[in-house]
Design a protein around this motif. Sequence first.
Motif, PDB file in Angstrom:
ATOM      1  N   VAL B 171      14.706  -2.139 -23.118  1.00 11.84           N
ATOM      2  CA  VAL B 171      15.350  -1.605 -24.306  1.00 11.84           C
ATOM      3  C   VAL B 171      16.398  -2.594 -24.811  1.00 11.84           C
ATOM      4  O   VAL B 171      17.176  -3.143 -24.028  1.00 11.84           O
ATOM      5  CB  VAL B 171      16.016  -0.251 -23.997  1.00 11.84           C
ATOM      6  CG1 VAL B 171      16.962   0.147 -25.121  1.00 11.84           C
ATOM      7  CG2 VAL B 171      14.952   0.821 -23.808  1.00 11.84           C
ATOM      8  N   ILE B 172      16.351  -2.845 -26.115  1.00 12.79           N
ATOM      9  CA  ILE B 172      17.416  -3.628 -26.741  1.00 12.79           C
ATOM     10  C   ILE B 172      18.167  -2.691 -27.670  1.00 12.79           C
ATOM     11  O   ILE B 172      17.644  -2.269 -28.705  1.00 12.79           O
ATOM     12  CB  ILE B 172      16.845  -4.814 -27.531  1.00 12.79           C
ATOM     13  CG1 ILE B 172      16.101  -5.743 -26.575  1.00 12.79           C
ATOM     14  CG2 ILE B 172      17.966  -5.555 -28.241  1.00 12.79           C
ATOM     15  CD1 ILE B 172      15.441  -6.914 -27.269  1.00 12.79           C
ATOM     16  N   LEU B 173      19.369  -2.348 -27.253  1.00  9.01           N
ATOM     17  CA  LEU B 173      20.147  -1.395 -28.030  1.00  9.01           C
ATOM     18  C   LEU B 173      21.013  -2.146 -29.042  1.00  9.01           C
ATOM     19  O   LEU B 173      21.747  -3.074 -28.686  1.00  9.01           O
ATOM     20  CB  LEU B 173      21.033  -0.571 -27.090  1.00  9.01           C
ATOM     21  CG  LEU B 173      22.029   0.364 -27.766  1.00  9.01           C
ATOM     22  CD1 LEU B 173      21.320   1.444 -28.558  1.00  9.01           C
ATOM     23  CD2 LEU B 173      22.956   0.977 -26.733  1.00  9.01           C
ATOM     24  N   ALA B 174      20.907  -1.726 -30.304  1.00  9.56           N
ATOM     25  CA  ALA B 174      21.763  -2.289 -31.346  1.00  9.56           C
ATOM     26  C   ALA B 174      22.671  -1.162 -31.823  1.00  9.56           C
ATOM     27  O   ALA B 174      22.295  -0.392 -32.693  1.00  9.56           O
ATOM     28  CB  ALA B 174      20.925  -2.829 -32.496  1.00  9.56           C
ATOM     29  N   SER B 193      19.476  -8.256 -37.288  1.00  8.61           N
ATOM     30  CA  SER B 193      19.779  -9.100 -36.125  1.00  8.61           C
ATOM     31  C   SER B 193      18.501  -9.708 -35.545  1.00  8.61           C
ATOM     32  O   SER B 193      17.530  -8.995 -35.273  1.00  8.61           O
ATOM     33  CB  SER B 193      20.482  -8.264 -35.060  1.00  8.61           C
ATOM     34  OG  SER B 193      20.147  -8.726 -33.779  1.00  8.61           O
ATOM     35  N   ILE B 195      17.997 -10.795 -32.646  1.00 11.46           N
ATOM     36  CA  ILE B 195      17.747 -10.270 -31.294  1.00 11.46           C
ATOM     37  C   ILE B 195      16.962  -8.960 -31.391  1.00 11.46           C
ATOM     38  O   ILE B 195      15.975  -8.748 -30.701  1.00 11.46           O
ATOM     39  CB  ILE B 195      19.065 -10.053 -30.527  1.00 11.46           C
ATOM     40  CG1 ILE B 195      19.828 -11.366 -30.411  1.00 11.46           C
ATOM     41  CG2 ILE B 195      18.790  -9.485 -29.138  1.00 11.46           C
ATOM     42  CD1 ILE B 195      21.146 -11.248 -29.695  1.00 11.46           C
ATOM     43  N   LEU B 196      17.409  -8.086 -32.294  1.00  4.23           N
ATOM     44  CA  LEU B 196      16.705  -6.811 -32.470  1.00  4.23           C
ATOM     45  C   LEU B 196      15.289  -7.064 -32.979  1.00  4.23           C
ATOM     46  O   LEU B 196      14.343  -6.419 -32.539  1.00  4.23           O
ATOM     47  CB  LEU B 196      17.459  -5.914 -33.458  1.00  4.23           C
ATOM     48  CG  LEU B 196      16.812  -4.540 -33.655  1.00  4.23           C
ATOM     49  CD1 LEU B 196      17.051  -3.651 -32.444  1.00  4.23           C
ATOM     50  CD2 LEU B 196      17.281  -3.872 -34.927  1.00  4.23           C
TER      51      LEU B 196
END
Lengths: 81, 400
Positions: B171-174, B193, B195-196
């Motif tokens: 999970v990539i949390l923004a 972003s 990264i997201l």
Amino acid sequence: MAKSKPTQKPVEELTYEEALSELEGIVEALEREQNPLDEAMKLFERGQSLVAHCGALLESAQLKVQKIAGESLVEFEEESE
Amino acid sequence: MQPALFTETLTVSQVTLRIRRLLEENPELQDVWVTGEISNLSRPASGHIYFTLKDKNASLRCVMWKTDAQRTKPALQEGAAVEAHGKIAVYEPQGQYQLITNLIRPKGEGALFQEFLRLKAQLEAEGLFDPERKRPIPELPRKIGIVTSATGAALRDILNTLRRRLPLAEVILAPAPVQGVDAPPALVSVLQSPILQSSDVILLARGGGSIEDLWAFNDERVVRAVAASKVPVICGVGHETDFTLCDFAADLRAPTPTAAAELATQTTLDDLHLQITNYQTRLTDLISKLLADHRSFFSALTARLRFASPERRIQSEIQHLDGLSRRILSTLTHRIRLQVSRVDGISKRLSALNPEGILSRGYAIITRKDDGKVVATVSDAKGEMNVRVSDGKFEVERKS
């Protein structure tokens, strides 16, 4: 397709996706091709270890949660209720 | 005004019916929004809702029938400023008119809703919501991006769902505020972003709230950022009944944050287990079949080998030898018998030559007594002589 590659990584080092796709290739190769018996047995054994490895990865899987902090990712600590 | 004494007298029912027609045939009163404060709110067991709308100078009795109440589930509160939609009707038994209400919304929502419709029409015309723009959601996402408040229940629901269904994922949390004036620019910034955008799918989520609470998801900037995302977006904002413009712009709309997490994980851990088990079965079947094939090939070979083996020739050679040896044996026997009978004959002839045999036929052997010489002629015979016959001897003497 995924003929047994010359440089085979040890099963334990494969990610789930890598292991799964190699397994897929092995099953297809065994289904499609007339392999010499000893080669087939080698493919089969590799396949068995891939199955075991995938199973173990699934058993031990833990959701990894990271948070975007500026330009990078940091571990996300969930506040417990 | 003096009443006319002889005009027609109407019954109460007739008058009430005329009033009813007057009101109920007026189109303006049959599709009307009325704003006021709620009072005398009553929700009896029948399921109908009764209340009065008031302003400074007047009040209006209102009723919402059970079916509408169940369908729209209005959040009603004593004293709340609302806008009620419906039609004016007359309740004849009590001589009362009332608003039959089918929709109630908080006051001010009307203006927001107008803005919502305007923006929706504009973005729709631009093609932002076109079905062809919708991208498929990956079946087995490796990285799942989440855009929501870091502290909300929505995040907890999503993470719990992902843990349950696909703990293999990352999970990539923004984190971003999801309401208030800061929310739209913050949401736009995280949606952009890099990264997201390295995720396989993005969940844009927020828990339930009033329409004002959800308003950031109707902000044009946010809606455009969702549409511009390189990665498929699943939008799960509010509850089942809440629709935001982000829902329309997203690749997939989910009724709730939890549902968004479910839609992002079409393949679950159980499916993966099943898939592995399947491969295992196919693998085992394949190798069993292969081994069986090799075994039957091998036994066919063995049979052919046995057939072609020299054993059969050896057998026939042995038979031949046996025949030969039988012939040799019989030849030898024959020859031995021949020899035996020859010896027999010789022995008979020999015995015929034996002098003793002659004596038995009456002949005698005479020898001189003095020198033992056999008397074969007359001149040989002189003196005393021995006569030998078959069963002994006796002496004789020459007389003349």
